[in-house]
Each structure stands twice: as C-alpha cells, then as structure tokens.
Design an enzyme around this catalytic site. Structure first.
Site, PDB file in Angstrom:
ATOM      1  N   CYS A   2      39.568  35.044  35.671  1.00 31.59           N
ATOM      2  CA  CYS A   2      40.015  34.000  34.748  1.00 31.59           C
ATOM      3  C   CYS A   2      40.724  34.598  33.534  1.00 31.59           C
ATOM      4  CB  CYS A   2      38.798  33.180  34.313  1.00 31.59           C
ATOM      5  SG  CYS A   2      39.109  32.038  32.973  1.00 31.59           S
TER       6      CYS A   2
ATOM      7  N   CYS B 297      39.237  33.658  30.118  1.00 33.58           N
ATOM      8  CA  CYS B 297      37.966  34.377  29.927  1.00 33.58           C
ATOM      9  C   CYS B 297      38.225  35.777  29.391  1.00 33.58           C
ATOM     10  CB  CYS B 297      37.190  34.471  31.242  1.00 33.58           C
ATOM     11  SG  CYS B 297      36.714  32.888  31.936  1.00 33.58           S
TER      12      CYS B 297
END
Length: 179
Positions: free
Chosen positions: A102, A105
C-alpha cells in the site's frame, strides 16, 4: 472488437482501485483523505470498561512496535471476548493497520515513527499487517488501509481511515490524549 470492449471495461476499474485489494500499489503517490469514526453501536464492543488487569509490560521506548495477531490480542484487546473489546494497556495507543503493498501506508510510515518519538511515554504506536491478521480486520471492519485505530481504557476505540497529513495526525493525537 466486442470482446476487447468487455475486457477493457473490467480492467480499467481495477487500475483505479484503492488500497482495499491486495495488489501492489507501492508506487502509488496519492494519499486518500482521512476520515474518523467511532465504533459505537457495534454489538461486539462493550459500553463499559472492565476492571481487567492491564498488560503489565508496556513498551514506552518511543518506537513503532509491529504486532502479530496473537500479540495484538495479548497487548491491545481480545477479539474473542464475549464481554466486548477492552483495552489491556494503561498507556493509550494507536494501531496502524497497514500493508506492505500500500503506497499511502508507506507514505505515513515515517510520520508514525516521528509521532512515536514525540509522544514517547504518553502514547504507544503499534502496527499490524492486514495480510497477516484477517480475523482482527474482520472484527474491526478494516476494509481499507491505512486505518488507524485509537485505543484507551475510558472510551470506545476510534477509527481513522486513510492517510492523514502530519498536521491532521498530530491534531487527532492531541484530541485523543486530551480526553
């Protein structure tokens, strides 16, 4: 030609999907706006905090601590307790639900490390890889990453979905700690 159109209509939406599906988005630069919600009304969450003895060992080192699913249950809350979710620690914590694939993230990772150092002794920051903790994600309704969950002994957990800016994160932490 018709087959090409049908194939394209299925592939294009996949290219624009967010970090809610396990594909490699490491190069993704966009940061999703953060939203905050309280987990009230959830039948799995107790409205009262039990007098359960909290975890005796808390890591107040100012580092981000990676937890496995079993460590989450030991340090944060037991997801299988029929009495509801009760935070086991004394020191408030944030749990960063993330995935290696991600992009957002990865974007907030250094921010979380700075916040752990800044609030050393006042706040613990944990992180849990969603790919290795499906049961926990299912119980808390974690469908997108990053998702930050705020836990303390006196309130229901709160959830922030998306990658906040550093100012948004710091403001959310200050609001959380002031209650």
């Amino acid at each position: 030609m018709k087959n090409l159109f049908i194939l394209t209509s299925f592939i294009v939406p996949l290219l624009f999907a967010g970090c809610n599906s396990p594909k490699n988005n490491a190069a993704e630069e966009d940061v999703a706006p953060a939203t905050e919600e309280t987990l009230t009304g959830n039948p799995y969450i107790s409205d009262t905090q039990a007098e359960e003895t909290p975890v005796t060992e808390e890591d107040l080192s100012g580092e981000v601590i990676t937890l496995t699913a079993s460590e989450f249950i030991k340090r944060v809350t037991d997801i299988y307790d029929d009495q509801g979710f009760r935070y086991k620690g004394y020191t408030p914590c944030i749990v960063d639900f993330y995935a290696e694939w991600c992009g957002p993230c990865q974007h907030i990772k250094p921010m979380m490390a700075r916040m752990a150092k800044k609030y050393k002794g006042k706040l613990i920051i944990y992180k849990v890889n969603v790919d290795n903790a499906r049961d926990i994600c299912d119980v808390f309704g974690i469908e997108n990453v990053p998702t930050l969950m705020f836990f303390n002994r006196t309130e229901q957990p709160k959830k922030m979905v998306g990658a906040p800016s550093e100012n948004e994160l710091e403001s959310a932490i200050n609001d959380f700690l002031s209650k």
